[in-house]
Design a protein around this motif. Structure first.
Motif, short mmCIF file in Angstrom:
data_model
loop_
_atom_site.label_atom_id
_atom_site.label_comp_id
_atom_site.label_asym_id
_atom_site.label_seq_id
_atom_site.Cartn_x
_atom_site.Cartn_y
_atom_site.Cartn_z
N VAL A 82 0.86 -1.18 0.00
CA VAL A 82 0.00 0.00 0.00
C VAL A 82 0.90 1.23 0.00
CG1 VAL A 82 -1.73 1.29 1.31
CG2 VAL A 82 -1.83 -1.21 1.24
N GLU A 83 0.57 2.21 -0.86
CA GLU A 83 1.35 3.43 -0.94
C GLU A 83 1.22 4.24 0.34
OE1 GLU A 83 1.54 7.54 -3.59
OE2 GLU A 83 -0.07 6.11 -3.94
N GLN A 84 2.34 4.71 0.84
CA GLN A 84 2.35 5.57 2.02
C GLN A 84 2.31 7.01 1.55
OE1 GLN A 84 5.16 4.46 4.99
NE2 GLN A 84 5.25 6.52 5.84
N ILE A 85 1.39 7.78 2.09
CA ILE A 85 1.22 9.17 1.65
C ILE A 85 1.50 10.14 2.78
CG2 ILE A 85 -0.44 8.59 -0.16
CD1 ILE A 85 -2.65 9.41 1.81
N LYS A 86 1.72 11.40 2.41
CA LYS A 86 2.00 12.44 3.41
C LYS A 86 0.78 13.30 3.70
CE LYS A 86 6.79 12.61 2.19
NZ LYS A 86 7.85 12.82 3.11
N GLU A 87 -0.22 13.30 2.79
CA GLU A 87 -1.43 14.08 3.02
C GLU A 87 -2.57 13.52 2.18
OE1 GLU A 87 -0.10 18.01 1.87
OE2 GLU A 87 -0.94 17.76 -0.12
N PHE A 88 -3.80 13.75 2.65
CA PHE A 88 -4.98 13.40 1.87
C PHE A 88 -6.17 14.21 2.38
CE2 PHE A 88 -5.29 10.52 5.44
CZ PHE A 88 -6.63 10.35 5.66
N VAL A 89 -7.18 14.30 1.54
CA VAL A 89 -8.39 15.05 1.89
C VAL A 89 -9.43 14.04 2.34
CG1 VAL A 89 -10.20 16.57 1.04
CG2 VAL A 89 -7.85 16.88 0.25
N TYR A 90 -9.99 14.29 3.53
CA TYR A 90 -11.03 13.44 4.09
C TYR A 90 -12.17 14.34 4.55
CZ TYR A 90 -13.43 10.14 7.11
OH TYR A 90 -14.38 9.34 7.68
N ILE A 91 -13.35 14.12 4.02
CA ILE A 91 -14.53 14.93 4.31
C ILE A 91 -14.18 16.42 4.19
CG2 ILE A 91 -16.48 15.32 5.85
CD1 ILE A 91 -15.86 12.72 7.24
N SER A 92 -13.53 16.75 3.10
CA SER A 92 -13.19 18.12 2.73
C SER A 92 -12.14 18.79 3.62
CB SER A 92 -14.45 18.99 2.66
OG SER A 92 -14.19 20.17 1.98
N SER A 93 -11.46 18.03 4.46
CA SER A 93 -10.38 18.57 5.28
C SER A 93 -9.07 17.92 4.88
CB SER A 93 -10.62 18.32 6.76
OG SER A 93 -11.71 19.09 7.22
N LEU A 94 -8.02 18.72 4.78
CA LEU A 94 -6.70 18.22 4.42
C LEU A 94 -6.00 17.72 5.67
CD1 LEU A 94 -4.54 17.96 2.16
CD2 LEU A 94 -3.69 20.18 2.94
N LEU A 95 -5.68 16.43 5.67
CA LEU A 95 -4.96 15.83 6.78
C LEU A 95 -3.53 15.57 6.34
CD1 LEU A 95 -7.68 13.24 7.81
CD2 LEU A 95 -7.27 15.48 8.81
N THR A 96 -2.56 15.90 7.18
CA THR A 96 -1.15 15.74 6.83
C THR A 96 -0.45 14.86 7.85
OG1 THR A 96 -0.47 17.69 8.07
CG2 THR A 96 -1.09 18.02 5.76
N ASN A 97 0.68 14.30 7.43
CA ASN A 97 1.41 13.40 8.33
C ASN A 97 2.09 14.15 9.48
OD1 ASN A 97 3.36 14.60 6.66
ND2 ASN A 97 4.71 12.83 6.81
N TYR A 98 2.26 15.45 9.38
CA TYR A 98 2.89 16.20 10.46
C TYR A 98 1.87 16.89 11.36
CZ TYR A 98 2.40 19.93 7.01
OH TYR A 98 1.89 20.80 6.07
N GLY A 99 0.56 16.76 11.03
CA GLY A 99 -0.50 17.21 11.92
C GLY A 99 -0.80 18.70 11.95
#
Length: 118
Positions: free
Chosen positions: A21-38
């Motif tokens: 599975v590709e590891q990502i640093k950010e994604f959009v969930y329910i219109s909010s941008l979530l990032t790996n650094y918080g």
């Protein structure tokens, strides 16, 4: 996505049905941008851009002479403000981010009321 603390990066090997599975640093969930650094700076920037787009789209209709004085304020409150602040419950508010949101809000109010700067 792995949530990180500091500048370190953790690589995880997660397999599903034998494929990595590709590891990502950010994604959009329910219109909010979530990032790996918080941090929420990217999400706030997205909201500011969305608020500017909404303001631009509404400007022609709201500055028309046939629209009552109360209508632009109602639209501003219900559309522009909700676009700007959607998901803000999880943000950590810093002055720089608050001023960006306030600037879009003031620009919207000025344009809808026909007030020009300078």
């Amino acid at each position: 996505m792995v949530l990180e603390r500091g500048k370190s990066t953790t690589e995880c090997d997660i397999l599903t049905e034998g494929e990595k599975v590709e590891q990502i640093k950010e994604f959009v969930y329910i219109s909010s941008l979530l990032t790996n650094y918080g941090k929420h700076d990217g999400d706030i920037e997205r909201r500011v851009n969305a608020g500017n787009k909404v303001n631009g789209a509404l400007l022609a209709n709201m500055s028309s002479k046939g629209v009552s004085r109360q209508a632009p304020l109602s639209v501003h409150k219900e559309v522009v403000i909700s676009t700007l602040t959607y998901g803000s419950e999880i943000w950590v508010w810093y002055k720089k981010n608050e001023s960006k949101i306030n600037a879009v809000e003031m620009r919207s109010l000025r344009s809808m009321c026909g007030v020009k700067l300078g």
